[in-house]
Design a protein around this motif. Sequence first.
Motif, PDB file in Angstrom:
ATOM      1  N   ALA A 160      42.224  40.877  31.664  1.00  0.00           N
ATOM      2  CA  ALA A 160      43.601  41.590  31.455  1.00  0.00           C
ATOM      3  C   ALA A 160      44.352  40.356  30.627  1.00  0.00           C
ATOM      4  N   SER A 161      45.273  41.154  29.842  1.00  0.00           N
ATOM      5  CA  SER A 161      46.082  40.374  29.120  1.00  0.00           C
ATOM      6  C   SER A 161      47.407  39.878  30.140  1.00  0.00           C
ATOM      7  N   SER A 162      48.007  38.773  29.779  1.00  0.00           N
ATOM      8  CA  SER A 162      49.148  38.442  30.681  1.00  0.00           C
ATOM      9  C   SER A 162      49.997  39.388  30.975  1.00  0.00           C
ATOM     10  N   GLY A 163      50.347  39.363  32.320  1.00  0.00           N
ATOM     11  CA  GLY A 163      51.372  40.500  33.065  1.00  0.00           C
ATOM     12  C   GLY A 163      50.651  41.846  33.284  1.00  0.00           C
ATOM     13  N   SER A 164      49.498  41.856  32.843  1.00  0.00           N
ATOM     14  CA  SER A 164      49.003  43.307  32.938  1.00  0.00           C
ATOM     15  C   SER A 164      48.037  43.185  34.110  1.00  0.00           C
ATOM     16  N   LYS A 165      47.960  44.242  34.780  1.00  0.00           N
ATOM     17  CA  LYS A 165      47.457  44.592  36.145  1.00  0.00           C
ATOM     18  C   LYS A 165      46.627  46.052  36.198  1.00  0.00           C
ATOM     19  N   PRO A 166      45.362  45.946  35.495  1.00  0.00           N
ATOM     20  CA  PRO A 166      44.729  47.077  35.433  1.00  0.00           C
ATOM     21  C   PRO A 166      44.143  47.510  36.898  1.00  0.00           C
ATOM     22  N   ARG A 167      44.122  48.913  37.137  1.00  0.00           N
ATOM     23  CA  ARG A 167      43.860  49.540  38.479  1.00  0.00           C
ATOM     24  C   ARG A 167      42.146  49.651  38.649  1.00  0.00           C
ATOM     25  N   GLY A 170      43.277  47.265  26.461  1.00  0.00           N
ATOM     26  CA  GLY A 170      44.208  47.881  27.097  1.00  0.00           C
ATOM     27  C   GLY A 170      44.407  48.900  28.067  1.00  0.00           C
ATOM     28  N   SER A 171      43.223  49.081  28.748  1.00  0.00           N
ATOM     29  CA  SER A 171      43.084  50.099  29.657  1.00  0.00           C
ATOM     30  C   SER A 171      43.867  49.697  31.067  1.00  0.00           C
ATOM     31  N   SER A 172      44.483  50.845  31.491  1.00  0.00           N
ATOM     32  CA  SER A 172      45.435  50.968  32.555  1.00  0.00           C
ATOM     33  C   SER A 172      44.667  50.805  34.024  1.00  0.00           C
ATOM     34  N   SER A 173      43.540  51.695  33.760  1.00  0.00           N
ATOM     35  CA  SER A 173      42.668  52.112  35.066  1.00  0.00           C
ATOM     36  C   SER A 173      41.349  52.209  34.703  1.00  0.00           C
ATOM     37  N   VAL A 174      40.311  51.385  35.305  1.00  0.00           N
ATOM     38  CA  VAL A 174      38.911  51.633  35.271  1.00  0.00           C
ATOM     39  C   VAL A 174      38.282  52.128  36.272  1.00  0.00           C
ATOM     40  N   ARG A 175      37.194  52.945  36.110  1.00  0.00           N
ATOM     41  CA  ARG A 175      36.368  53.622  37.004  1.00  0.00           C
ATOM     42  C   ARG A 175      34.989  53.186  37.164  1.00  0.00           C
ATOM     43  N   VAL A 176      34.802  52.160  38.274  1.00  0.00           N
ATOM     44  CA  VAL A 176      33.500  51.566  38.413  1.00  0.00           C
ATOM     45  C   VAL A 176      32.962  52.001  39.519  1.00  0.00           C
ATOM     46  N   GLY A 177      31.785  52.549  39.539  1.00  0.00           N
ATOM     47  CA  GLY A 177      30.628  52.915  40.577  1.00  0.00           C
ATOM     48  C   GLY A 177      29.491  52.214  40.912  1.00  0.00           C
ATOM     49  N   LEU A 229      46.397  54.659  30.264  1.00  0.00           N
ATOM     50  CA  LEU A 229      44.998  55.046  29.787  1.00  0.00           C
ATOM     51  C   LEU A 229      43.885  54.698  30.920  1.00  0.00           C
ATOM     52  N   SER A 230      43.222  55.590  31.150  1.00  0.00           N
ATOM     53  CA  SER A 230      41.879  55.475  32.008  1.00  0.00           C
ATOM     54  C   SER A 230      40.790  55.766  31.313  1.00  0.00           C
ATOM     55  N   MET A 231      40.208  54.457  31.123  1.00  0.00           N
ATOM     56  CA  MET A 231      38.936  54.193  30.051  1.00  0.00           C
ATOM     57  C   MET A 231      38.278  53.112  30.615  1.00  0.00           C
ATOM     58  N   GLY A 232      36.876  53.159  30.517  1.00  0.00           N
ATOM     59  CA  GLY A 232      36.114  52.131  30.946  1.00  0.00           C
ATOM     60  C   GLY A 232      35.498  52.556  32.270  1.00  0.00           C
ATOM     61  N   MET A 233      34.048  52.323  32.483  1.00  0.00           N
ATOM     62  CA  MET A 233      33.212  52.465  33.484  1.00  0.00           C
ATOM     63  C   MET A 233      32.301  51.239  34.044  1.00  0.00           C
ATOM     64  N   SER A 234      31.337  51.353  34.605  1.00  0.00           N
ATOM     65  CA  SER A 234      30.586  50.137  35.046  1.00  0.00           C
ATOM     66  C   SER A 234      30.013  49.288  33.822  1.00  0.00           C
ATOM     67  N   ALA A 235      29.572  50.071  32.754  1.00  0.00           N
ATOM     68  CA  ALA A 235      29.076  49.591  31.462  1.00  0.00           C
ATOM     69  C   ALA A 235      30.066  48.701  30.598  1.00  0.00           C
ATOM     70  N   ASP A 236      31.344  49.099  30.672  1.00  0.00           N
ATOM     71  CA  ASP A 236      32.096  48.709  29.674  1.00  0.00           C
ATOM     72  C   ASP A 236      33.472  48.552  30.157  1.00  0.00           C
ATOM     73  N   PHE A 237      33.672  48.289  31.419  1.00  0.00           N
ATOM     74  CA  PHE A 237      34.971  48.185  31.941  1.00  0.00           C
ATOM     75  C   PHE A 237      35.690  46.829  31.494  1.00  0.00           C
ATOM     76  N   VAL A 238      35.078  45.596  31.222  1.00  0.00           N
ATOM     77  CA  VAL A 238      35.678  44.519  30.556  1.00  0.00           C
ATOM     78  C   VAL A 238      36.119  44.782  29.249  1.00  0.00           C
ATOM     79  N   GLN A 239      35.439  45.633  28.422  1.00  0.00           N
ATOM     80  CA  GLN A 239      36.012  45.703  27.034  1.00  0.00           C
ATOM     81  C   GLN A 239      36.853  46.687  27.235  1.00  0.00           C
ATOM     82  N   ALA A 240      37.143  47.622  28.111  1.00  0.00           N
ATOM     83  CA  ALA A 240      38.084  48.509  28.057  1.00  0.00           C
ATOM     84  C   ALA A 240      39.497  47.819  28.511  1.00  0.00           C
ATOM     85  N   VAL A 241      39.509  46.925  29.565  1.00  0.00           N
ATOM     86  CA  VAL A 241      40.622  45.890  29.846  1.00  0.00           C
ATOM     87  C   VAL A 241      41.116  45.334  28.840  1.00  0.00           C
TER      88      VAL A 241
END
Length: 262
Positions: A32-39, A240-247, A225-237
């Motif tokens: 995450a970028s400075s000050g960012s807190k992705p969910r 600029g993803s605001s929320s990642v979905r990891v199962g 922005l809700s984007m990114g899952m188990s395979a790509d959540f790091v890249q999504a964050v």
Amino acid sequence: MSSPISLEYTPDRAEELKENTQSVQKEIDQAASSGSKPRLVAISKIKPASDIKALYDAGYRHFGENYIQEMVDKAEVVGYINWHFIGSLQSNKSKLAASIPNLYVLETLSSIKVADLLQKSLSPDRTAKLNVYIQINTSEEDAKSGLPSLAPGSDGGEVVDLAVHVIEKCPGLNLLGLMTIGSFESSHDASKPNPDFETLKSTRKELARILQGRGFAHRVEELELSMGMSADFVQAVKEGSSSVRVGTRIFGERAKKVPKGA
């Protein structure tokens, strides 16, 4: 008569889930970028309610489900969770979705019809608006749900029409942002920027521009922005993803069985 849902879990399973979640959270924080807190949303579909209870007891509150009946059943027995519905919601299931008092966000809104049904079905006792993401089919795959993305310089489109309708006609709904499920190929190629993420970011920028031009106070940074899952959540964050979905990274592999009533 169906047997009651068990919430009992073993100490070993609880520790495993906690360690998995902490590992994912650490990767999110590092990306995450400075000050960012992705969910972080733990996707618990087809996993037992006892797994959710174990993480709930460890302090986690955001969980996602794909099947509305499964979410209803789990919501009745687990404590106050911020539920994310990430499956395709059929119009005849809208009333059922709206009946879940702690449904935090419907991540897959893609029609005015469903928006109206949700609005009509919301309980008058609900204390907060129901958040919605508009789903965008960034990969343009026929098998995926969602509305077409907005091209740079657009002056309208289905996503604009739906966003305006939610804002003007659905006082019980809150337009929280946009969501996408990217293509498998893009999600497994970290050698270059993910084109689905780039498209979702571009669509957010265009949507915010159009909404502001029409007198609505929606700035780019206010649309999640809700984007990114188990395979790509790091890249999504990182993108600029605001929320990642990891199962899978949290709960492990899933059986292929589809629950009854899904």
